[in-house]
Design a protein around this motif. Sequence first.
Motif, short mmCIF file in Angstrom:
data_model
loop_
_atom_site.label_atom_id
_atom_site.label_comp_id
_atom_site.label_asym_id
_atom_site.label_seq_id
_atom_site.Cartn_x
_atom_site.Cartn_y
_atom_site.Cartn_z
N GLU A 138 0.83 -1.20 0.00
CA GLU A 138 0.00 0.00 0.00
C GLU A 138 0.87 1.26 0.00
O GLU A 138 1.92 1.31 0.63
N ASP A 139 0.40 2.30 -0.72
CA ASP A 139 1.05 3.60 -0.65
C ASP A 139 0.88 4.19 0.74
O ASP A 139 -0.07 3.88 1.47
N LEU A 140 1.79 5.07 1.11
CA LEU A 140 1.70 5.79 2.37
C LEU A 140 0.81 7.01 2.17
O LEU A 140 0.91 7.70 1.16
N LEU A 141 -0.02 7.33 3.15
CA LEU A 141 -0.90 8.49 3.05
C LEU A 141 -0.30 9.69 3.75
O LEU A 141 0.27 9.58 4.85
N LEU A 142 -0.40 10.83 3.11
CA LEU A 142 -0.03 12.09 3.75
C LEU A 142 -0.91 12.30 4.98
O LEU A 142 -2.09 11.94 4.98
N ALA A 143 -0.32 12.86 6.04
CA ALA A 143 -1.05 13.18 7.27
C ALA A 143 -1.65 11.95 7.94
O ALA A 143 -2.81 11.92 8.33
N LYS A 144 -0.82 10.91 8.06
CA LYS A 144 -1.27 9.70 8.76
C LYS A 144 -0.10 9.13 9.55
O LYS A 144 1.03 9.12 9.07
N LYS A 145 -0.39 8.63 10.74
CA LYS A 145 0.64 8.11 11.62
C LYS A 145 0.78 6.59 11.51
O LYS A 145 -0.12 5.91 11.04
#
Length: 508
Positions: A138-145
Motif C-alpha cells: 500500500e502507498d503511504l498516506l499524507l497526514a497519517k501516523k
Amino acid sequence: MSEAKNEQKAAKITFTESAGASFAVNDEVYLELPSNYFTWDVTGATKTTLTAGSYGLNGQIMTTTDDKKLTVKITNASATIADSFSITPYINVMPGAPTGDVTVTITSSSSKVKTATLTIGTVGAPTVTLSTKDTVTEDLLLAKKSQAVDEVTVKANGNISSGKSIVIAAPAGVKFAATPSCNGSTTGVTLYDDNKKVWIITQTSTDEYKITGLKVDVDETAALGDLKLSFSGDAGATGDVVVGKIVAPATATAATPEVIAGDTNQAAGDITITETKPTSMASGTLTVALPSTVKFADEFKYKINNGDEQTTSNAKGNSSVDITLSLGGSVDTIKLTGIKYNVDSGAKGDIEVSLKGNALSADYSGKTIVKVVNAKAVSATKRDATFTIGSTTYKVNGVEQTMDVAPYIKNGRTYMPVRFAALAAGVDEANIIWDGVKKTVTLIKGDRVVQMTIGSKTMLINGIAVTMDAAPEIVSGRTMLPFRYVGQALGATVGWDEATKTVTMNVQ
C-alpha cells in the motif's frame, strides 16, 4: 574479495596434461597463498573442491597444518590419454589483508608439473550495499501516523564487525513511529532527534543486516512521491533507499476566474475533490477555509458522487465552513459548486482554498491537507487588451470591442489610434485631451501625465522628456501613436506576436 570475510570464492584453477601419464598416482601438487592473511577453506560449509577429469584423472585434497598451503595428491591417472582436473578454491581473508591481487604459487613433487604463479582474485576496499524488500504494497498516506514501510537489507562483501553504527534519517515531514528490529532484535536500536533518526549498533559480526518493523508518521508537510530514507554511519552503509511512496488522501481541481479586489458577490471556480484511492478519506468533517482577505458571499452547494445536492449552513460572511461527509468504500468525488466571494481591497493574486478536517486526516485534522486555487484577485484597474494589425476589432479583458481605425505597422513600429489605446490601458475618456492648435495629445492616468506632439519624437512623462524612435502622426483624421511607448508610459506591459501580428497589453 574483501578483507575480514571467510569462504570467498576465487578463480578456478585447471591442470591439463600435455600427454598421457604426465601425472602419476601419488604425485603431489602444492598450492600456496601469498601470506598469513589468506588461508584455504577446506572444511567449511562452502569449501575448496576438486573436479576429476573426463578420463579418470583425479586427486584428493589433503588436510595439512599449514592453512595457507593446499596439497592435492593424485589418486588416479590414465597411462594413455591426456586429461585434466580442476580446483574450485574458497579462501578465508583475514582482517587487515592488503588490497590488490591474490596470487597462488604452484609447485609439485613431480618434475613434469610446471611451476607457476597465478592470480586467483583481488581484494578490494570493503563495500556495503543497501536494498529493499517490497514488504508493503500500500502507498503511504499524507497526514497519517504509524504506517509500515519496506524492509531494508544492509549487505557487505565482507563482514560488518560488531560495534559499528548504522544511522537512518527520515526526510522532512516524516518521523519514525516505532523502534525497528535489526536481524530480529531491537537490541542496540535507538530512536533519537525527536524520532527523526534511528541509531543501530551492530551486535554481531556478519555480512548482512535486515532492518524490519520500520514504521513512520507522515505529517501534512511531507513531500509527495518516493519516501527515501538516508543511511550513514561507520558500518559503511551510505546512501538513500526508497521504502514507499507518499500520496495525498485526495486531490482537488478548480477553474480560476478573476475576481476584483474590493468587490463583492463574485463567482469563484467550482471545486472537485477526488479520493486518491478507496477509503483514503473517511466520513466526517471537511473544513473549507479561505485566506483572511476573502469571505464567502453566500451559502454554496455540494454533492457526493451522484447523490443529492446539499447546501452549506454557515458559510455566508465567514472565511471557513464545515461540511459533513458520508462516504462509501469506493473512490468518492465531492463537488462544491456556486461558490461566491467577497474580496477585500487588499487581496492580490491566487486565492488558495485550504481543505482540512478529519475526513482528510484523523491524525492531523486541524492541519491543511490539500490546497486548491479557485480564483485570482486582480485590481479594479487591471486591463488585458489584444489588438491585431489591420483589424478594427480588439478585446479588453476578454470583451470584444470595435474601433474606427485599424492598427498598422510603419518603419517597424506599430501605430494605434490614441483614443482606443488609452481606453484599453484604463485611461478615463475625459482624461484623453487633444489640443488641435498645438497638435498635442495629453493622457492622464492617476498621478501620471503623458504628452506627445504630432511629428515629434519627444514624449513627456510628468514633464520629463523621453526620446522615442517614432513620432505620432494623423491618419484619416485620427491621431496614431507608436503603441509600445504609449503603453509603457501608462504602466502597461506590451507584447508582440509576429506569427499572428497581434499586440498584447497588460496593466495590473
